[in-house]
Write a protein that holds these residues in place. Structure first.
Motif, PDB file in Angstrom:
ATOM      1  N   ALA A  20       1.406  56.726  45.612  1.00  0.00           N
ATOM      2  CA  ALA A  20       0.947  56.811  46.998  1.00  0.00           C
ATOM      3  C   ALA A  20       0.846  58.256  47.464  1.00  0.00           C
ATOM      4  O   ALA A  20      -0.110  58.633  48.162  1.00  0.00           O
ATOM      5  CB  ALA A  20       1.894  56.028  47.912  1.00  0.00           C
ATOM      6  N   ALA A  21       1.815  59.079  47.090  1.00  0.00           N
ATOM      7  CA  ALA A  21       1.793  60.483  47.504  1.00  0.00           C
ATOM      8  C   ALA A  21       0.628  61.227  46.867  1.00  0.00           C
ATOM      9  O   ALA A  21      -0.024  62.054  47.510  1.00  0.00           O
ATOM     10  CB  ALA A  21       3.110  61.156  47.145  1.00  0.00           C
ATOM     11  N   VAL A  22       0.351  60.933  45.605  1.00  0.00           N
ATOM     12  CA  VAL A  22      -0.797  61.558  44.934  1.00  0.00           C
ATOM     13  C   VAL A  22      -2.093  61.128  45.605  1.00  0.00           C
ATOM     14  O   VAL A  22      -2.991  61.943  45.853  1.00  0.00           O
ATOM     15  CB  VAL A  22      -0.803  61.198  43.439  1.00  0.00           C
ATOM     16  CG1 VAL A  22      -2.075  61.712  42.766  1.00  0.00           C
ATOM     17  CG2 VAL A  22       0.429  61.764  42.742  1.00  0.00           C
ATOM     18  N   ALA A  23      -2.206  59.851  45.899  1.00  0.00           N
ATOM     19  CA  ALA A  23      -3.421  59.334  46.530  1.00  0.00           C
ATOM     20  C   ALA A  23      -3.650  59.986  47.883  1.00  0.00           C
ATOM     21  O   ALA A  23      -4.777  60.388  48.213  1.00  0.00           O
ATOM     22  CB  ALA A  23      -3.312  57.815  46.685  1.00  0.00           C
ATOM     23  N   GLU A  24      -2.591  60.128  48.685  1.00  0.00           N
ATOM     24  CA  GLU A  24      -2.729  60.745  50.012  1.00  0.00           C
ATOM     25  C   GLU A  24      -3.136  62.206  49.886  1.00  0.00           C
ATOM     26  O   GLU A  24      -3.988  62.689  50.650  1.00  0.00           O
ATOM     27  CB  GLU A  24      -1.413  60.633  50.769  1.00  0.00           C
ATOM     28  CG  GLU A  24      -1.464  61.223  52.170  1.00  0.00           C
ATOM     29  CD  GLU A  24      -0.161  61.057  52.916  1.00  0.00           C
ATOM     30  OE1 GLU A  24      -0.088  61.500  54.075  1.00  0.00           O
ATOM     31  OE2 GLU A  24       0.795  60.508  52.337  1.00  0.00           O
ATOM     32  N   ALA A  25      -2.543  62.930  48.928  1.00  0.00           N
ATOM     33  CA  ALA A  25      -2.828  64.360  48.785  1.00  0.00           C
ATOM     34  C   ALA A  25      -4.243  64.624  48.333  1.00  0.00           C
ATOM     35  O   ALA A  25      -4.881  65.590  48.764  1.00  0.00           O
ATOM     36  CB  ALA A  25      -1.832  64.989  47.806  1.00  0.00           C
ATOM     37  N   LEU A  26      -4.768  63.761  47.462  1.00  0.00           N
ATOM     38  CA  LEU A  26      -6.070  64.017  46.850  1.00  0.00           C
ATOM     39  C   LEU A  26      -7.166  63.101  47.384  1.00  0.00           C
ATOM     40  O   LEU A  26      -8.248  63.023  46.796  1.00  0.00           O
ATOM     41  CB  LEU A  26      -5.954  63.882  45.329  1.00  0.00           C
ATOM     42  CG  LEU A  26      -4.948  64.839  44.670  1.00  0.00           C
ATOM     43  CD1 LEU A  26      -4.932  64.643  43.160  1.00  0.00           C
ATOM     44  CD2 LEU A  26      -5.276  66.293  45.002  1.00  0.00           C
ATOM     45  N   THR A  27      -6.865  62.409  48.487  1.00  0.00           N
ATOM     46  CA  THR A  27      -7.823  61.525  49.174  1.00  0.00           C
ATOM     47  C   THR A  27      -8.412  60.465  48.248  1.00  0.00           C
ATOM     48  O   THR A  27      -9.621  60.237  48.207  1.00  0.00           O
ATOM     49  CB  THR A  27      -8.963  62.331  49.846  1.00  0.00           C
ATOM     50  OG1 THR A  27      -9.713  63.042  48.855  1.00  0.00           O
ATOM     51  CG2 THR A  27      -8.404  63.305  50.860  1.00  0.00           C
ATOM     52  N   PHE A  28      -7.540  59.833  47.460  1.00  0.00           N
ATOM     53  CA  PHE A  28      -7.885  58.656  46.673  1.00  0.00           C
ATOM     54  C   PHE A  28      -7.181  57.452  47.296  1.00  0.00           C
ATOM     55  O   PHE A  28      -6.293  57.589  48.141  1.00  0.00           O
ATOM     56  CB  PHE A  28      -7.400  58.797  45.226  1.00  0.00           C
ATOM     57  CG  PHE A  28      -8.227  59.705  44.363  1.00  0.00           C
ATOM     58  CD1 PHE A  28      -9.254  59.204  43.590  1.00  0.00           C
ATOM     59  CD2 PHE A  28      -7.959  61.066  44.312  1.00  0.00           C
ATOM     60  CE1 PHE A  28     -10.009  60.041  42.781  1.00  0.00           C
ATOM     61  CE2 PHE A  28      -8.705  61.908  43.517  1.00  0.00           C
ATOM     62  CZ  PHE A  28      -9.743  61.399  42.750  1.00  0.00           C
TER      63      PHE A  28
END
Length: 292
Positions: A20-28
């Protein structure tokens, strides 16, 4: 063949720990991140991830691949810098992050100098606390950033980033009397930055090193406002030299042995990029004089 975009996702997961944190940071979307990482595992032919509750940890093979990903991404930054050097003239956008004191005291003159030397280069500034810079640089939201660290709060190591030193300045105790000391103000109310910022940690740790925990009354990030509150008798505070210019007449500044160091941060491999080099030169040529 391993996909570079998926390697970037794996590298970011190693820093953030959750899909979830990766998705939020990279707009995925989280599902898109999971799908891309699953595809990377198929490309690699070995398990790269282990799930432990909501968090995802890297297998030994995953950790090894992240180290290779760091090297690959660094070489891509070097390639982009080399290609940019081959172009005629600097043009386009350079996205800059800076903490509030630097935005007020260092950046205006530096951006003016950059505009005179490279009128086709468009700087875009985002005011940001240094604690938030690393993920923004890794994600590509920023190209360069002004960050700082204190004697009591050293910068966390980040293999994806490099820094160049820019400025070293003393810290001052701002109070209503000359020759003051930290230990002498253990009972005073304190004015500090917001929790979670480096400036907040610096004040708390400096006081703890002097043998006490500060009795915090106010949370204020702007140093000009901090000095105004000290002038109004609302407490004492620690301020860096850049934030101590033109204090109110009744505020006394006592220099302390601790220092603040400002650096220019950028993605590893990007140091030779001509836009970044031009920005760094403009910064160095525009450093303000120390306050009297």
């Amino acid at each position: 063949m391993l996909d570079v975009r998926r390697l970037r996702l794996l590298r970011e997961l190693s820093y953030r720990g959750t899909i979830a944190a990766v998705a939020e940071a990279l707009t995925f979307t989280p599902s898109a991140v999971s799908q891309q990482l699953a595809a990377l595992e198929r490309e690699a032919g070995v398990a790269l991830l282990e799930r432990t509750g909501r968090r995802v940890t890297l297998t030994p093979a995953g950790a090894a691949l992240v180290r290779h990903a760091e090297a690959v991404l660094e070489r891509l930054e070097q390639a982009a810098a080399e290609l940019a050097t081959a172009r005629t003239g600097l043009a386009g956008t350079i996205r800059i992050g800076a903490f509030p004191t630097a935005t007020r005291t260092i950046l205006p003159a530096a951006l003016a100098a950059l505009g005179r030397d490279h009128p086709r280069l468009e700087p875009m500034v985002d005011e940001i606390d240094p604690a938030e810079v690393a993920p923004r640089l890794r994600a590509g939201d920023l190209d360069a950033a002004l960050v700082h660290e204190y004697d009591f709060v050293p910068a966390a190591a980040d293999l994806a980033l490099d820094t160049e030193p820019l400025l070293d300045e003393p810290m001052y105790l701002a109070s209503d009397r000359a020759g003051d000391s930290l230990a002498g103000r253990r009972e005073a109310p304190w004015i500090v930055s917001k929790p979670g910022t480096l400036c907040y940690e610096m004040t708390v740790r400096a006081c703890q090193a002097a043998g006490f925990s500060p009795r915090i009354r106010h949370h204020i990030d702007d140093f000009a406002a901090v000095l105004a509150m000290v002038s109004a008798g609302q407490g004492v505070a620690l301020v860096p030299e850049l934030g101590a210019a033109d204090p109110p007449g009744n505020v006394r500044l006592t220099e302390l042995p601790t220092r603040r160091r400002t650096q220019v941060a950028f993605r590893r491999g990007a140091a030779a990029h001509p836009a970044l080099a031009a920005f760094t030169r403009a910064l160095r040529s525009s450093l303000p004089r120390s306050p009297e």
